[in-house]
Enzyme design. Sequence first.
Site, PDB file in Angstrom:
ATOM      1  N   GLY A   1     -10.225  -2.608   6.883  1.00 19.40           N
ATOM      2  CA  GLY A   1      -8.794  -2.527   6.618  1.00 19.40           C
ATOM      3  C   GLY A   1      -8.043  -1.656   7.604  1.00 19.40           C
TER       4      GLY A   1
ATOM      5  N   ASP B   1       2.349  -0.731  18.885  1.00 16.51           N
ATOM      6  CA  ASP B   1       2.625   0.154  17.747  1.00 16.51           C
ATOM      7  C   ASP B   1       2.810   1.590  18.232  1.00 16.51           C
ATOM      8  OD1 ASP B   1       2.319   0.788  14.649  1.00 16.51           O
ATOM      9  OD2 ASP B   1       0.984   2.161  15.711  1.00 16.51           O
TER      10      ASP B   1
ATOM     11  N   THR C   1       0.818  -1.214   0.000  1.00 19.48           N
ATOM     12  CA  THR C   1       0.000   0.000   0.000  1.00 19.48           C
ATOM     13  C   THR C   1       0.851   1.263   0.000  1.00 19.48           C
ATOM     14  OG1 THR C   1      -1.781  -1.135   1.186  1.00 19.48           O
ATOM     15  CG2 THR C   1      -1.787   1.269   1.239  1.00 19.48           C
ATOM     16  N   VAL C   2       1.828   1.340   0.903  1.00 24.22           N
ATOM     17  CA  VAL C   2       2.667   2.539   1.001  1.00 24.22           C
ATOM     18  C   VAL C   2       3.638   2.614  -0.171  1.00 24.22           C
ATOM     19  CG1 VAL C   2       4.406   3.745   2.389  1.00 24.22           C
ATOM     20  CG2 VAL C   2       2.454   2.637   3.502  1.00 24.22           C
TER      21      VAL C   2
ATOM     22  N   GLY D   1       2.243   8.929  10.316  1.00 25.28           N
ATOM     23  CA  GLY D   1       1.713   8.781   8.955  1.00 25.28           C
ATOM     24  C   GLY D   1       2.035   9.988   8.106  1.00 25.28           C
TER      25      GLY D   1
ATOM     26  N   LYS E   1       6.282   4.339  18.295  1.00 20.38           N
ATOM     27  CA  LYS E   1       6.262   5.731  17.857  1.00 20.38           C
ATOM     28  C   LYS E   1       6.669   6.667  18.988  1.00 20.38           C
ATOM     29  CE  LYS E   1       2.676   4.580  14.502  1.00 20.38           C
ATOM     30  NZ  LYS E   1       1.239   4.633  14.179  1.00 20.38           N
TER      31      LYS E   1
ATOM     32  N   LYS F   1       9.041   1.490  11.799  1.00 20.47           N
ATOM     33  CA  LYS F   1       9.241   1.898  13.189  1.00 20.47           C
ATOM     34  C   LYS F   1       9.813   0.762  14.038  1.00 20.47           C
ATOM     35  CE  LYS F   1       4.800   2.523  13.165  1.00 20.47           C
ATOM     36  NZ  LYS F   1       4.336   1.541  12.164  1.00 20.47           N
TER      37      LYS F   1
END
Length: 367
Positions: free
Chosen positions: A170, A184, A10-11, A117, A188, A88
Site C-alpha cells: 500500500g 509528487d 484513509t486520511v 504528512g 511539495k 498538493k
Amino acid sequence: MNIALLGFGTVGKAFYELTLGRSDLRVTSVLSRRPRPELPCTVTNDFDEIVRDRSVGIVVEVMGGLEPAYRYICAAMRAGKHVVTANKQLVCAHYDELLELAKECGVSLRCTAAAGGGIPWLTSLSRAARLDEITAVGGILNGTTNYMLSAMTASGVDYTTCLREAQALGYAEADPTADVEGYDARRKLVLSANLAFGASVREEEIPCFGISSVEEKDFAAWRELGRVCKLFVRAERHEGRVSAFVCPTLFPAASPVAQTNGTGNLVTLRGARFGELSFSGAGAGGYPTGSSVLSDCVDVIEGCPSFYVSRHEAKHIDNSAAAGRFYLRMGSEAVCTGPITVAEAFARAERARSCGEPVFLARIEEE
C-alpha cells in the site's frame, strides 16, 4: 466550530476519528458518494447542501485531484467558509488565485498536510521565514520512493520487484508514476519554495528526474563510493533568483539523510542567520496526515492569517547558479562529473534520453 469533511478515504477517516471527543471542533457533515450508516453526522452527496449550511465554519478537503475539488473549495471560500486541504496538486495548480480568493473572502486557507504528512513542515517553514531570510530548503518528501530506495539498498532487490512489493504494502499506487518520476515530490517542493521565499513558482519549470531507470549496477557503483541514494528536492535563493530541482542524490552513508529509511521523510531549511533546522517523521499515512489536517483546523479557530505568507511574487526557475558534481549513467557507461550547473546536468541527461539511451542521473552531495 462545525466542519464539513469532503472525502472519507484513509486520511478523511483518520481525521474524523481524531476529532471525536473534542469540544472545539466537530464534523457535522461528510460529503460521500455512498451512504455511510456508521456515521452519526449528516452524510450527503450534494455539495451545495454544505455550501448553504451556515453552521459549517470549516470545509476540509481530502478528496484529491483537481476537479471537483477546485470548484468545491472556491465555492466554500466564497460562502465565507475557511478551507483546509491536503491536496498538493490542487494548491500548486491554482496557487495564486486560491491565495487571492482567500484574502478577498476574508477566510483562512491551510494546506500543511500537503507536504510532509505528519511533519509540521509548512507551518514551521512559514514561521522561520518571518524570523530570518530562508536561503535554501531541501529534503526527502516522498515516502514511496524512500521505501523503495531503502529496500533496494539493503537487499539488492531489483526495481520491478521492489515496486511490486511497495504496491502490495500500500506504499505505491497502482499507477506509481507521480511518485517514481518525482512529480509528487516536485509539488511539495513548489509549496516549500513558495513559503520559504515569498514566491510563486510554476511546477512545470522545475526539472525533475525520478528513480524508474535505476539499475542494480548503480547501487554497486554507489557502494564503492560509500554513498546512499535518496530522491531529494532542493530549492535555493541566489541574489533574487530561485533555483529548484528534484533529483536522486548520493549522500555519505553515515549522514542523517542516508540513514532516513522506510517511508520516513526528512526536510531541512537554512536561514541566513540561524543556520539549518531539520524536521523528520512520518511522511504519509492516515493518522500522521490527519493530524496535520487537525492542526490546521485548530490554527483556524485560533485566528491564523488567511495563508502562511502575505506575499507571493512570481519567480522563474533559474538553475544556472546552482552547481555540483553528478553521477551520470548513459547506456552501460557511468561517470562522475566535475562541478557543473544543475541546468547542464539535466541537459546532458535529456540529450542522452533523446537518443534513446537508458539514463540515470544523481547529484553527488559533498561531504
